[in-house]
Design a protein around this motif. Sequence first.
Motif, PDB file in Angstrom:
ATOM      1  N   ARG A  15      30.438  42.137  46.575  1.00 34.90           N
ATOM      2  CA  ARG A  15      30.465  40.855  45.871  1.00 34.90           C
ATOM      3  C   ARG A  15      30.702  39.733  46.888  1.00 34.90           C
ATOM      4  O   ARG A  15      31.127  39.984  48.011  1.00 34.90           O
ATOM      5  CB  ARG A  15      31.583  40.847  44.812  1.00 34.90           C
ATOM      6  CG  ARG A  15      31.263  41.644  43.573  1.00 34.90           C
ATOM      7  CD  ARG A  15      32.435  41.717  42.610  1.00 34.90           C
ATOM      8  NE  ARG A  15      33.507  42.570  43.108  1.00 34.90           N
ATOM      9  CZ  ARG A  15      34.669  42.767  42.475  1.00 34.90           C
ATOM     10  NH1 ARG A  15      34.915  42.145  41.333  1.00 34.90           N
ATOM     11  NH2 ARG A  15      35.578  43.572  42.986  1.00 34.90           N
ATOM     12  N   LYS A  75      37.978  39.635  46.484  1.00 33.50           N
ATOM     13  CA  LYS A  75      39.124  40.547  46.525  1.00 33.50           C
ATOM     14  C   LYS A  75      40.317  39.927  47.231  1.00 33.50           C
ATOM     15  O   LYS A  75      40.190  38.945  47.972  1.00 33.50           O
ATOM     16  CB  LYS A  75      38.740  41.842  47.263  1.00 33.50           C
ATOM     17  CG  LYS A  75      37.867  42.780  46.454  1.00 33.50           C
ATOM     18  CD  LYS A  75      38.314  42.931  45.019  1.00 33.50           C
ATOM     19  CE  LYS A  75      39.602  43.721  44.834  1.00 33.50           C
ATOM     20  NZ  LYS A  75      40.003  43.794  43.402  1.00 33.50           N
ATOM     21  N   TYR A  94      41.088  36.939  43.662  1.00 33.20           N
ATOM     22  CA  TYR A  94      42.022  37.887  43.041  1.00 33.20           C
ATOM     23  C   TYR A  94      43.118  38.217  44.044  1.00 33.20           C
ATOM     24  O   TYR A  94      42.847  38.374  45.240  1.00 33.20           O
ATOM     25  CB  TYR A  94      41.302  39.195  42.650  1.00 33.20           C
ATOM     26  CG  TYR A  94      40.395  39.060  41.459  1.00 33.20           C
ATOM     27  CD1 TYR A  94      40.914  38.756  40.208  1.00 33.20           C
ATOM     28  CD2 TYR A  94      39.028  39.240  41.581  1.00 33.20           C
ATOM     29  CE1 TYR A  94      40.073  38.609  39.103  1.00 33.20           C
ATOM     30  CE2 TYR A  94      38.185  39.105  40.479  1.00 33.20           C
ATOM     31  CZ  TYR A  94      38.722  38.785  39.253  1.00 33.20           C
ATOM     32  OH  TYR A  94      37.899  38.647  38.161  1.00 33.20           O
ATOM     33  N   HIS A  96      46.493  40.192  42.735  1.00 29.33           N
ATOM     34  CA  HIS A  96      47.204  41.397  42.239  1.00 29.33           C
ATOM     35  C   HIS A  96      48.433  41.692  43.105  1.00 29.33           C
ATOM     36  O   HIS A  96      48.549  42.757  43.718  1.00 29.33           O
ATOM     37  CB  HIS A  96      46.275  42.620  42.237  1.00 29.33           C
ATOM     38  CG  HIS A  96      45.020  42.434  41.439  1.00 29.33           C
ATOM     39  ND1 HIS A  96      45.021  42.303  40.072  1.00 29.33           N
ATOM     40  CD2 HIS A  96      43.716  42.334  41.828  1.00 29.33           C
ATOM     41  CE1 HIS A  96      43.765  42.155  39.646  1.00 29.33           C
ATOM     42  NE2 HIS A  96      42.967  42.151  40.686  1.00 29.33           N
ATOM     43  N   LEU A 130      39.778  36.780  34.781  1.00 34.08           N
ATOM     44  CA  LEU A 130      39.822  38.249  34.823  1.00 34.08           C
ATOM     45  C   LEU A 130      38.777  38.823  33.876  1.00 34.08           C
ATOM     46  O   LEU A 130      38.166  39.865  34.144  1.00 34.08           O
ATOM     47  CB  LEU A 130      41.226  38.747  34.440  1.00 34.08           C
ATOM     48  CG  LEU A 130      41.436  40.265  34.496  1.00 34.08           C
ATOM     49  CD1 LEU A 130      41.215  40.784  35.919  1.00 34.08           C
ATOM     50  CD2 LEU A 130      42.841  40.636  34.013  1.00 34.08           C
ATOM     51  N   MET A 133      35.294  40.396  34.916  1.00 34.13           N
ATOM     52  CA  MET A 133      35.374  41.652  35.669  1.00 34.13           C
ATOM     53  C   MET A 133      35.934  42.775  34.803  1.00 34.13           C
ATOM     54  O   MET A 133      35.625  43.944  34.996  1.00 34.13           O
ATOM     55  CB  MET A 133      36.213  41.472  36.943  1.00 34.13           C
ATOM     56  CG  MET A 133      35.601  40.511  37.933  1.00 34.13           C
ATOM     57  SD  MET A 133      33.902  40.923  38.448  1.00 34.13           S
ATOM     58  CE  MET A 133      32.928  39.932  37.324  1.00 34.13           C
ATOM     59  N   ASP A 270      44.517  48.322  39.629  1.00 33.74           N
ATOM     60  CA  ASP A 270      44.710  47.127  40.467  1.00 33.74           C
ATOM     61  C   ASP A 270      46.072  46.492  40.214  1.00 33.74           C
ATOM     62  O   ASP A 270      46.542  45.698  41.026  1.00 33.74           O
ATOM     63  CB  ASP A 270      43.567  46.109  40.288  1.00 33.74           C
ATOM     64  CG  ASP A 270      43.397  45.655  38.853  1.00 33.74           C
ATOM     65  OD1 ASP A 270      44.035  46.237  37.955  1.00 33.74           O
ATOM     66  OD2 ASP A 270      42.623  44.704  38.626  1.00 33.74           O
ATOM     67  N   ALA A 299      39.967  50.638  42.581  1.00 31.09           N
ATOM     68  CA  ALA A 299      40.662  49.377  42.306  1.00 31.09           C
ATOM     69  C   ALA A 299      39.709  48.182  42.248  1.00 31.09           C
ATOM     70  O   ALA A 299      40.105  47.105  41.799  1.00 31.09           O
ATOM     71  CB  ALA A 299      41.740  49.144  43.359  1.00 31.09           C
ATOM     72  N   ASN A 300      38.465  48.365  42.719  1.00 27.54           N
ATOM     73  CA  ASN A 300      37.486  47.266  42.637  1.00 27.54           C
ATOM     74  C   ASN A 300      36.206  47.799  42.012  1.00 27.54           C
ATOM     75  O   ASN A 300      35.127  47.720  42.600  1.00 27.54           O
ATOM     76  CB  ASN A 300      37.231  46.646  44.022  1.00 27.54           C
ATOM     77  CG  ASN A 300      36.741  47.651  45.058  1.00 27.54           C
ATOM     78  OD1 ASN A 300      37.036  48.846  44.981  1.00 27.54           O
ATOM     79  ND2 ASN A 300      35.988  47.169  46.019  1.00 27.54           N
ATOM     80  N   PRO A 302      34.160  46.664  39.720  1.00 25.57           N
ATOM     81  CA  PRO A 302      32.986  45.789  39.609  1.00 25.57           C
ATOM     82  C   PRO A 302      32.212  45.669  40.915  1.00 25.57           C
ATOM     83  O   PRO A 302      31.028  45.317  40.906  1.00 25.57           O
ATOM     84  CB  PRO A 302      33.582  44.440  39.188  1.00 25.57           C
ATOM     85  CG  PRO A 302      34.874  44.799  38.521  1.00 25.57           C
ATOM     86  CD  PRO A 302      35.397  45.969  39.310  1.00 25.57           C
TER      87      PRO A 302
HETATM   88  C1  LIG Z   1      39.728  42.310  38.806  1.00 26.67           C
HETATM   89  C2  LIG Z   1      39.511  42.835  40.155  1.00 26.67           C
HETATM   90  O1  LIG Z   1      40.437  43.044  40.879  1.00 26.67           O
HETATM   91  C3  LIG Z   1      38.179  43.115  40.619  1.00 26.67           C
HETATM   92  O2  LIG Z   1      37.220  42.766  39.939  1.00 26.67           O
HETATM   93  O3  LIG Z   1      38.037  43.704  41.697  1.00 26.67           O
END
Ligand SMILES: CC(=O)C(=O)O
Length: 376
Positions: A15, A75, A94, A96, A130, A133, A270, A299-300, A302
């Motif tokens: 991404r 990220k 993001y 987290h 959020l 995603m 995440d 954890a990612n 998308p």
């Molecule tokens: C929400 C998230 O951490 C992501 O899309 O990677």
Amino acid sequence: MLIGVPKEIKNHEYRVGLTPAAVKEFTMHGHDVLIEDNAGLAIGFDNDQYISAGASIVDSAEEIFARAEMIVKVKEPQPDECKMLREGQTLYTYLHLAPDPKQTELLVASGATCIAYETVTDSRNGLPLLAPMSEVAGRMSVQAGAHYLEKAHGGSGTLLGGVPGVAPGKVLVIGGGVVGTNAAKMAIGMGADVTILDRSLPRLRELDDIFANQIKTVYSTIDAIDYYSSKADLVIGAVLVPGAAAPKLLTREHIANMKEGSVVVDVAIDQGGCFATSKATTHQDPVYVVDGVVHYCVANMPGGVARTSTMALNNATLPFGLALANKGPMQAMLDDPHLLNGLNVHKGKVTYKAVVDALGEQLGLEYMDAKAAIQM
Ligand SMILES: CC(=O)C(=O)O
Ligand SMILES: NC(=O)C1=CN([C@@H]2O[C@H](COP(=O)(O)OP(=O)(O)OC[C@H]3O[C@@H](n4cnc5c(N)ncnc54)[C@H](O)[C@@H]3O)[C@@H](O)[C@H]2O)C=CC1
Ligand SMILES: [Mg+2]
């Protein structure tokens, strides 16, 4: 404002913080945008498209971090990126932080203004940056679960939809928010037997209205988790307490009691994960097995469908990003309490309560109100 977009460096993360279409919006508003060389190439956004949108291409992430006033990413910054951030610079991505003491320490040390997509709010109690995603990850979770239920991928050899004469597989979704709803849509589409647990009764009512008798809704108690997890072929972890570390809802005993070859997908990884046996994995090496149960904890997620995800993410981040650039970050946050809710760290202060609750003692952090912090 000078905006910088470095290439993402997390494992298999393709991404990119801004699409060419989003860049055009920024440049038409009079801003300058620096894009790292080939930052979007892997998903079909080449340098020429960015140049046509008014951006300049820059050779290295170092140059982007050194020059830009605002860094737009996807990220959480990796350690090498954190070390390049500085006071007076805004990071929009993001984060987290609650399950990530190392990153929290580095961002505090940087002095930068760090806005987390996942804690920006809207007027309907939603998390608008959020949500896109979560839509993607929720839909992918069933796809991933179905894949790993196949025998050759470590699963029990169960087809979620069943066939005429054979009952469908059982899918348990824990948490009926955006991830959970999108997981349910996919699982219903495949013909699975779907149960959703949530601890919010109003949310269970909404789900009942949306899906009617295509799903079962059950209030999330320890008993319900005991019962439904032991019957499930696929469990999807989709809970969230915003900004906080996820509660551990499936214990080691629950996992041991599940059927051999069943699959758990912990989308909440995440935020630290909602199964006791979860540990973050990558797209390159997404699964591991505990007590015969296949665990998928990417954890990612998308990032696996990076082109769709980048466009969906930009649709949501663009209006807030433009406000940050047009008004300057401090004024934009003062004008919009929902954007202010995204502020997690500013000039060495942690401004998000759930992060201090999770890490304050361990790191010796004190909470500071976000508005007070940006006015100091
Ligand atoms: C929400 C998230 O951490 C992501 O899309 O990677
Ligand atoms: N792994 C990945 O790639 C991605 C992970 N996520 C994560 O997925 C998680 C879920 O996100 P959303 O669906 O957007 O959140 P959401 O806020 O829309 O939904 C969370 C739901 O969990 C419920 N909940 C909270 N505590 C619960 C409990 N103890 N038992 C049952 N239900 C409970 C809430 O009532 C709410 O309905 C978050 O941690 C988010 O960061 C989101 C996108 C990508
Ligand atoms: Mg077992």
